[in-house]
Design a protein around this motif. Structure first.
Motif, PDB file in Angstrom:
ATOM      1  N   VAL A  70       0.863  -1.185   0.000  1.00 29.88           N
ATOM      2  CA  VAL A  70       0.000   0.000   0.000  1.00 29.88           C
ATOM      3  C   VAL A  70       0.904   1.241   0.000  1.00 29.88           C
ATOM      4  CG1 VAL A  70      -1.689   1.307   1.355  1.00 29.88           C
ATOM      5  CG2 VAL A  70      -1.876  -1.187   1.191  1.00 29.88           C
ATOM      6  N   THR A  71       0.624   2.168  -0.910  1.00 29.04           N
ATOM      7  CA  THR A  71       1.447   3.391  -0.996  1.00 29.04           C
ATOM      8  C   THR A  71       1.028   4.415   0.064  1.00 29.04           C
ATOM      9  OG1 THR A  71      -0.104   4.464  -2.498  1.00 29.04           O
ATOM     10  CG2 THR A  71       1.646   3.150  -3.508  1.00 29.04           C
ATOM     11  N   SER A  72       1.934   5.348   0.332  1.00 29.78           N
ATOM     12  CA  SER A  72       1.636   6.420   1.294  1.00 29.78           C
ATOM     13  C   SER A  72       0.518   7.317   0.776  1.00 29.78           C
ATOM     14  CB  SER A  72       2.886   7.247   1.566  1.00 29.78           C
ATOM     15  OG  SER A  72       3.395   7.787   0.354  1.00 29.78           O
ATOM     16  N   VAL A 117      -1.398  15.284   4.922  1.00 30.13           N
ATOM     17  CA  VAL A 117      -1.284  14.340   6.034  1.00 30.13           C
ATOM     18  C   VAL A 117       0.185  14.253   6.421  1.00 30.13           C
ATOM     19  CG1 VAL A 117      -1.689  11.995   6.858  1.00 30.13           C
ATOM     20  CG2 VAL A 117      -3.279  13.008   5.225  1.00 30.13           C
ATOM     21  N   GLU A 118       0.423  14.443   7.692  1.00 27.37           N
ATOM     22  CA  GLU A 118       1.783  14.377   8.239  1.00 27.37           C
ATOM     23  C   GLU A 118       1.890  13.092   9.055  1.00 27.37           C
ATOM     24  OE1 GLU A 118       2.570  17.999  10.372  1.00 27.37           O
ATOM     25  OE2 GLU A 118       4.581  17.401  10.942  1.00 27.37           O
ATOM     26  N   LYS A 164      -0.935  13.932  11.810  1.00 31.27           N
ATOM     27  CA  LYS A 164      -1.776  15.139  11.795  1.00 31.27           C
ATOM     28  C   LYS A 164      -2.431  15.268  10.426  1.00 31.27           C
ATOM     29  CE  LYS A 164       0.673  18.210  14.974  1.00 31.27           C
ATOM     30  NZ  LYS A 164       1.608  19.348  14.977  1.00 31.27           N
ATOM     31  N   ILE A 165      -3.697  15.641  10.438  1.00 29.89           N
ATOM     32  CA  ILE A 165      -4.465  15.777   9.203  1.00 29.89           C
ATOM     33  C   ILE A 165      -4.836  17.237   9.007  1.00 29.89           C
ATOM     34  CG2 ILE A 165      -6.736  15.240   8.202  1.00 29.89           C
ATOM     35  CD1 ILE A 165      -6.352  12.411   9.312  1.00 29.89           C
ATOM     36  N   TYR A 166      -4.591  17.761   7.816  1.00 21.45           N
ATOM     37  CA  TYR A 166      -4.877  19.160   7.508  1.00 21.45           C
ATOM     38  C   TYR A 166      -5.870  19.221   6.357  1.00 21.45           C
ATOM     39  CZ  TYR A 166      -0.437  19.902  10.013  1.00 21.45           C
ATOM     40  OH  TYR A 166       0.571  19.906  10.947  1.00 21.45           O
ATOM     41  N   LYS A 167      -7.044  19.804   6.617  1.00 23.59           N
ATOM     42  CA  LYS A 167      -8.006  20.031   5.535  1.00 23.59           C
ATOM     43  C   LYS A 167      -8.150  21.517   5.261  1.00 23.59           C
ATOM     44  CE  LYS A 167     -10.576  15.746   6.176  1.00 23.59           C
ATOM     45  NZ  LYS A 167     -11.876  15.077   6.122  1.00 23.59           N
ATOM     46  N   ASP A 168      -7.378  22.320   5.988  1.00 25.75           N
ATOM     47  CA  ASP A 168      -7.438  23.775   5.856  1.00 25.75           C
ATOM     48  C   ASP A 168      -6.020  24.261   5.552  1.00 25.75           C
ATOM     49  OD1 ASP A 168      -7.401  26.504   6.254  1.00 25.75           O
ATOM     50  OD2 ASP A 168      -8.601  26.451   8.086  1.00 25.75           O
ATOM     51  N   PHE A 169      -5.825  24.776   4.333  1.00 24.05           N
ATOM     52  CA  PHE A 169      -4.490  25.168   3.872  1.00 24.05           C
ATOM     53  C   PHE A 169      -3.795  26.120   4.843  1.00 24.05           C
ATOM     54  CE2 PHE A 169      -1.575  27.863   1.443  1.00 24.05           C
ATOM     55  CZ  PHE A 169      -0.819  26.924   0.756  1.00 24.05           C
ATOM     56  N   SER A 170      -4.565  27.047   5.402  1.00 19.98           N
ATOM     57  CA  SER A 170      -3.955  28.089   6.248  1.00 19.98           C
ATOM     58  C   SER A 170      -3.357  27.503   7.532  1.00 19.98           C
ATOM     59  CB  SER A 170      -4.990  29.157   6.598  1.00 19.98           C
ATOM     60  OG  SER A 170      -5.963  28.604   7.460  1.00 19.98           O
ATOM     61  N   LYS A 171      -3.735  26.265   7.874  1.00 21.61           N
ATOM     62  CA  LYS A 171      -3.230  25.648   9.114  1.00 21.61           C
ATOM     63  C   LYS A 171      -1.956  24.832   8.883  1.00 21.61           C
ATOM     64  CE  LYS A 171      -7.144  26.204  11.909  1.00 21.61           C
ATOM     65  NZ  LYS A 171      -8.498  25.681  11.605  1.00 21.61           N
ATOM     66  N   ILE A 172      -1.560  24.687   7.602  1.00 26.65           N
ATOM     67  CA  ILE A 172      -0.369  23.867   7.318  1.00 26.65           C
ATOM     68  C   ILE A 172       0.883  24.608   7.774  1.00 26.65           C
ATOM     69  CG2 ILE A 172       1.036  22.807   5.500  1.00 26.65           C
ATOM     70  CD1 ILE A 172      -1.532  22.312   3.899  1.00 26.65           C
ATOM     71  N   SER A 196       6.642  21.286   9.063  1.00 27.27           N
ATOM     72  CA  SER A 196       6.094  19.929   9.052  1.00 27.27           C
ATOM     73  C   SER A 196       7.196  18.901   8.832  1.00 27.27           C
ATOM     74  CB  SER A 196       5.012  19.804   7.981  1.00 27.27           C
ATOM     75  OG  SER A 196       5.583  19.652   6.725  1.00 27.27           O
ATOM     76  N   SER A 197       6.880  17.654   9.175  1.00 30.39           N
ATOM     77  CA  SER A 197       7.876  16.579   9.153  1.00 30.39           C
ATOM     78  C   SER A 197       8.209  16.156   7.718  1.00 30.39           C
ATOM     79  CB  SER A 197       7.326  15.391   9.945  1.00 30.39           C
ATOM     80  OG  SER A 197       7.244  14.225   9.172  1.00 30.39           O
ATOM     81  N   TYR A 198       9.332  15.473   7.590  1.00 24.90           N
ATOM     82  CA  TYR A 198       9.747  14.873   6.322  1.00 24.90           C
ATOM     83  C   TYR A 198       8.640  13.992   5.733  1.00 24.90           C
ATOM     84  CZ  TYR A 198      12.376  11.623   3.307  1.00 24.90           C
ATOM     85  OH  TYR A 198      12.815  10.850   2.269  1.00 24.90           O
ATOM     86  N   PHE A 199       7.908  13.289   6.590  1.00 26.79           N
ATOM     87  CA  PHE A 199       6.849  12.382   6.133  1.00 26.79           C
ATOM     88  C   PHE A 199       5.513  13.110   5.971  1.00 26.79           C
ATOM     89  CE2 PHE A 199       9.749   9.008   7.548  1.00 26.79           C
ATOM     90  CZ  PHE A 199       9.666   8.154   6.470  1.00 26.79           C
ATOM     91  N   SER A 200       5.519  14.204   5.195  1.00 30.28           N
ATOM     92  CA  SER A 200       4.286  14.935   4.925  1.00 30.28           C
ATOM     93  C   SER A 200       3.927  14.765   3.464  1.00 30.28           C
ATOM     94  CB  SER A 200       4.468  16.423   5.228  1.00 30.28           C
ATOM     95  OG  SER A 200       4.649  16.615   6.602  1.00 30.28           O
ATOM     96  N   LEU A 201       2.665  14.518   3.209  1.00 29.07           N
ATOM     97  CA  LEU A 201       2.209  14.283   1.847  1.00 29.07           C
ATOM     98  C   LEU A 201       1.022  15.190   1.568  1.00 29.07           C
ATOM     99  CD1 LEU A 201       1.981  10.925   0.099  1.00 29.07           C
ATOM    100  CD2 LEU A 201      -0.041  12.344   0.131  1.00 29.07           C
ATOM    101  N   ILE A 202       1.090  15.892   0.430  1.00 31.44           N
ATOM    102  CA  ILE A 202       0.053  16.855   0.064  1.00 31.44           C
ATOM    103  C   ILE A 202      -0.759  16.305  -1.109  1.00 31.44           C
ATOM    104  CG2 ILE A 202      -0.323  19.135  -1.003  1.00 31.44           C
ATOM    105  CD1 ILE A 202       1.988  20.167   0.732  1.00 31.44           C
TER     106      ILE A 202
END
Lengths: 227, 227
Positions: free
Chosen positions: A127-129, A196-197, A205-213, A217-223
């Motif tokens: 399963v991919t990230s 998702v971080e 951590k889950i971000y659905k609001d751009f302004s909160k990113i 953030s960690s190396y393992f963050s995917l947009i």
């Protein structure tokens, strides 16, 4: 003596339950387990598979997080040589890799060297990230006629691809998050952006609001950018 | 009474071993199993999960293979209504889907309707058909700085995307294989093209030579174009 076979085993994005039955069986049936010894991958991969390893021989392959091509190539060569030394003894070796072996994995460099020297190799998909991150966000990556564009962490021109129609995934954006955020703003995609971080980890951590990113953030963050 | 929860469970590309532990556990813990009842998906999905269903209630959702948008929408609405009738009885329902639920799955349409009506939904990611096909071909989908572009079966202009730099996946090309082959030829990519037909099935065929790709290939054919 029959030579051993190299298995490149995708163990999923980090959640212990997101490993496949085939990955578990391949690890259990292998004689030797090879783990990437990089600062980011080692503990996560080991934590996922340790319960299947029992008392098997385990080897760590140094996989430096460097952009120095000669240094990288040398580490792939020495990793392949170490694995071949076990294959020559007839030992089947499972090289464990986070996510899926065909998607930006260090494993493939070792795979190609070992295969080019005449050994049998086999990949076990995982399963991919990005699929795991979409699941945590409760959104689709692509529907109907929408293309999906996966953009690697160090791509030369993110905006060129962000401007295309379809949905985009920006892999491991953590290190360059401030730059990526600016690019998304310049393409007017802020209201279609999710992050998702540390997907599937305790510190997720889950971000659905751009302004909160956060810019930290960690190396393992995917947009994921929709539309 | 507490409402039930809907789980969208990716069960992988077709090989029984390429299901995750989480998918197995979610199916085992669910009260009701929902299966897509389409001519192509029904038997494959059921064959993979039947050993985990035991005597659970199983419902089939009609998912017609049509391009008629009203017909499709009506089938998604009625599928969602049927599932909601079980959620209202407090029954957790696992909707089983081949591959990964976030990648071109019918499940997502039902997911969005059910979620919009205030029910809890959760996705369990799975191994995609493109990762499984790359594994069978023993090749990577993307390395280093290479983007990966996933092109859906009915995309309006394949050549536009084939011309971009990076690697491409053409999903379920079977029905349009003659057209896709011509497009690949026109983009001079024939020597970088691979195909897997019925990946992971008994009738699986692997093509590493473009000239051998038949115009009569199955619906479940996936093409990878490198470079």
């Amino acid at each position: 003596m029959e030579k051993g076979k190299l298995y490149g085993v995708g163990i999923g994005p980090g959640d212990k339950e997101l490993i496949t039955l085939k990955a578990v069986n391949t690890i259990k049936n292998a004689d030797v387990i090879a783990l990437p010894d990089s600062f980011s991958g080692k503990n996560r991969a080991y934590e996922i598979v340790k319960e299947y390893i029992d008392d098997k021989e385990t080897i760590y392959l140094p996989m430096p997080m460097t952009k120095d091509k000669e240094h990288l190539k040398a580490s792939h060569e020495s990793g392949a040589e170490l694995i071949i030394s076990y294959l020559d003894k007839g030992k089947n070796t499972a090289f464990v890799t986070l996510g899926d072996p065909s998607v930006y994995s260090t494993y493939m460099y070792v795979h190609r060297i070992v295969e080019s020297k005449g050994y049998n190799v086999e990949m076990v998909p995982g399963v991919t990230s990005f699929c795991a991150s979409a699941a945590r966000l409760n959104i689709s990556l692509c529907d109907g006629n929408e293309p999906l564009i996966i953009i690697p962490a160090n791509y030369k021109d993110n905006k060129e691809l962000l401007k295309l129609s379809g949905n985009k995934v920006l892999m491991k954006s953590g290190k360059k998050i401030a730059k990526v955020k600016t690019e998304i703003e310049e393409c007017n995609l802020t209201d279609k952006t999710y992050m998702v971080e540390n997907c599937g980890m305790e510190e997720e951590k889950i971000y659905k609001d751009f302004s909160k990113i956060s810019d930290e953030s960690s190396y393992f963050s995917l947009i994921i950018v929709k539309g």
